[in-house]
Design a protein around this motif. Sequence first.
Motif, PDB file in Angstrom:
ATOM      1  N   UNK A   1      60.273  55.217  54.172  1.00 25.33           N
ATOM      2  CA  UNK A   1      58.832  55.075  53.926  1.00 25.33           C
ATOM      3  C   UNK A   1      58.430  53.667  54.347  1.00 25.33           C
ATOM      4  N   UNK A   2      57.240  53.549  54.897  1.00 21.58           N
ATOM      5  CA  UNK A   2      56.708  52.250  55.265  1.00 21.58           C
ATOM      6  C   UNK A   2      55.192  52.361  55.307  1.00 21.58           C
ATOM      7  N   UNK A   3      54.526  51.258  55.045  1.00 22.19           N
ATOM      8  CA  UNK A   3      53.064  51.240  55.047  1.00 22.19           C
ATOM      9  C   UNK A   3      52.494  51.060  56.452  1.00 22.19           C
ATOM     10  N   UNK A   4      53.289  50.500  57.354  1.00 23.48           N
ATOM     11  CA  UNK A   4      52.797  50.232  58.708  1.00 23.48           C
ATOM     12  C   UNK A   4      52.951  51.489  59.575  1.00 23.48           C
ATOM     13  N   UNK A   5      51.863  52.020  60.145  1.00 16.90           N
ATOM     14  CA  UNK A   5      51.949  53.274  60.894  1.00 16.90           C
ATOM     15  C   UNK A   5      52.768  53.174  62.179  1.00 16.90           C
ATOM     16  N   UNK A   6      52.771  52.018  62.812  1.00 19.20           N
ATOM     17  CA  UNK A   6      53.583  51.842  64.018  1.00 19.20           C
ATOM     18  C   UNK A   6      55.061  51.900  63.670  1.00 19.20           C
ATOM     19  N   UNK A   7      55.447  51.244  62.596  1.00 22.31           N
ATOM     20  CA  UNK A   7      56.839  51.297  62.150  1.00 22.31           C
ATOM     21  C   UNK A   7      57.245  52.713  61.751  1.00 22.31           C
ATOM     22  N   UNK A   8      56.344  53.450  61.112  1.00 18.73           N
ATOM     23  CA  UNK A   8      56.652  54.823  60.716  1.00 18.73           C
ATOM     24  C   UNK A   8      56.981  55.668  61.937  1.00 18.73           C
ATOM     25  N   UNK A   9      56.189  55.501  62.978  1.00 19.91           N
ATOM     26  CA  UNK A   9      56.445  56.256  64.212  1.00 19.91           C
ATOM     27  C   UNK A   9      57.789  55.871  64.826  1.00 19.91           C
ATOM     28  N   UNK A  10      58.100  54.590  64.842  1.00 20.12           N
ATOM     29  CA  UNK A  10      59.366  54.131  65.408  1.00 20.12           C
ATOM     30  C   UNK A  10      60.551  54.608  64.567  1.00 20.12           C
ATOM     31  N   UNK A  11      60.426  54.499  63.256  1.00 26.12           N
ATOM     32  CA  UNK A  11      61.522  54.870  62.363  1.00 26.12           C
ATOM     33  C   UNK A  11      61.796  56.364  62.372  1.00 26.12           C
ATOM     34  N   UNK A  12      60.776  57.162  62.660  1.00 25.36           N
ATOM     35  CA  UNK A  12      60.941  58.616  62.666  1.00 25.36           C
ATOM     36  C   UNK A  12      61.931  59.089  63.719  1.00 25.36           C
ATOM     37  N   UNK A  13      62.232  58.249  64.686  1.00 24.18           N
ATOM     38  CA  UNK A  13      63.245  58.591  65.682  1.00 24.18           C
ATOM     39  C   UNK A  13      64.646  58.569  65.087  1.00 24.18           C
TER      40      UNK A  13
END
Length: 203
Positions: free
Chosen positions: A78-90
């Motif tokens: 989980x993260x609040x930053x949407x760019x990080x969420x997209x990157x981490x989803x990989x």
Amino acid sequence: MHDHRTPAAPSFDPAAASVAVYSEHAAAYEAAHAAKMAEKTGRFAESLPVPSLILDAGCGPGRDLARFTAHGHLARGVDLNPVFVEMASAHAPTSRCDLRSLAARFPAATFDGIWAAASLVHLQDHETVDVLGQFARLLRPGGKLYACLKSTGSTGWLDEPDGRRWYTVWEPEAFAEAVGAAGFAVEEVERGVFVEVWATRNG
């Protein structure tokens, strides 16, 4: 005058304003921090039976999610930053979430481990205390916690090369006491630029 009801106003929510700053330089942030914490994540992974369900609370671009998965665990981010969420989803299933409302996202006693590496640094001290309590609710009895935050410098706004962020600085003993008061048995406290606490959920 500033409208303090506007979430983007730093005086209204320093944590959200600080987290938003990471978006513009997300790739550079990922590259700069890619090699860090490998020994710590390995130690945490090995402290849990395989497979365990680990929450990376404030996962950033997903570096540690990939490491936990490589150790055979089931990782969630989980993260609040949407760019990080997209990157981490990989690397593992990841959702956008404010840690301050984390307990509303998952049922109690969901996780075997919670990893919070520098993800509390932008919170006010009372917010950190509340989040630690949410961590305790989300961990199963005997579950493991790793949490670290800044223990040097001054609390307040810091102008960094890639943006301006709020940091709350803790005395190591005070942070360890807060972890214990949240429902954990504190097993180890490491002191340095960051104070690092290793703990086990009571019960």
